[in-house]
Design a protein around this motif. Structure first.
Motif: not given
Length: 114
Positions: A60-74
């Motif tokens: 969370h210090l590097r990214y908004d982890v909520g935004d990782l969802s799409e990357s995890l799917v793709e």
């Protein structure tokens, strides 16, 4: 009265046969433990086995982890070749993000937008 018994029995069997919904945060924890813990520290404590691999409790210090969802799917891909490409289904990705948010100091109470 004979008909009520089989219908009631069938309903009871369906309830027993249907698994209870898993806790998505626990499901996310199980997924990152299985797929990520060879390199990353995936829990609330400990160091990553691979020094360059960020500790999940600090993502969370590097990214908004909520935004990782799409990357995890793709298929999450990084610049370093040691990182394998993973693809998760949308429910798994949501569970992983919820788990990552649970590691944040605030406890990760934010909701993921669809």
């Amino acid at each position: 009265m004979m008909r009520a018994l089989p219908i009631g029995l069938l309903a009871g069997l369906l309830l027993v046969a249907t698994p209870a919904l898993a806790d998505p945060i626990e499901e996310g924890h199980l997924l990152v433990d299985e797929y990520c813990s060879d390199c990353h520290a995936v829990g609330a404590t400990g160091d990553s086995k691979l020094a360059a691999a960020p500790r999940f409790r600090e993502l969370h210090l590097r990214y908004d982890v909520g935004d990782l969802s799409e990357s995890l799917v793709e298929g999450i891909v990084t610049a370093h070749p040691e990182m394998p490409e993973f693809e998760f289904d949308p429910e798994q990705a949501e569970a992983i993000v919820l788990y990552l948010k649970s590691l944040e100091p605030s406890g990760g109470t934010a909701k993921i937008s669809p």
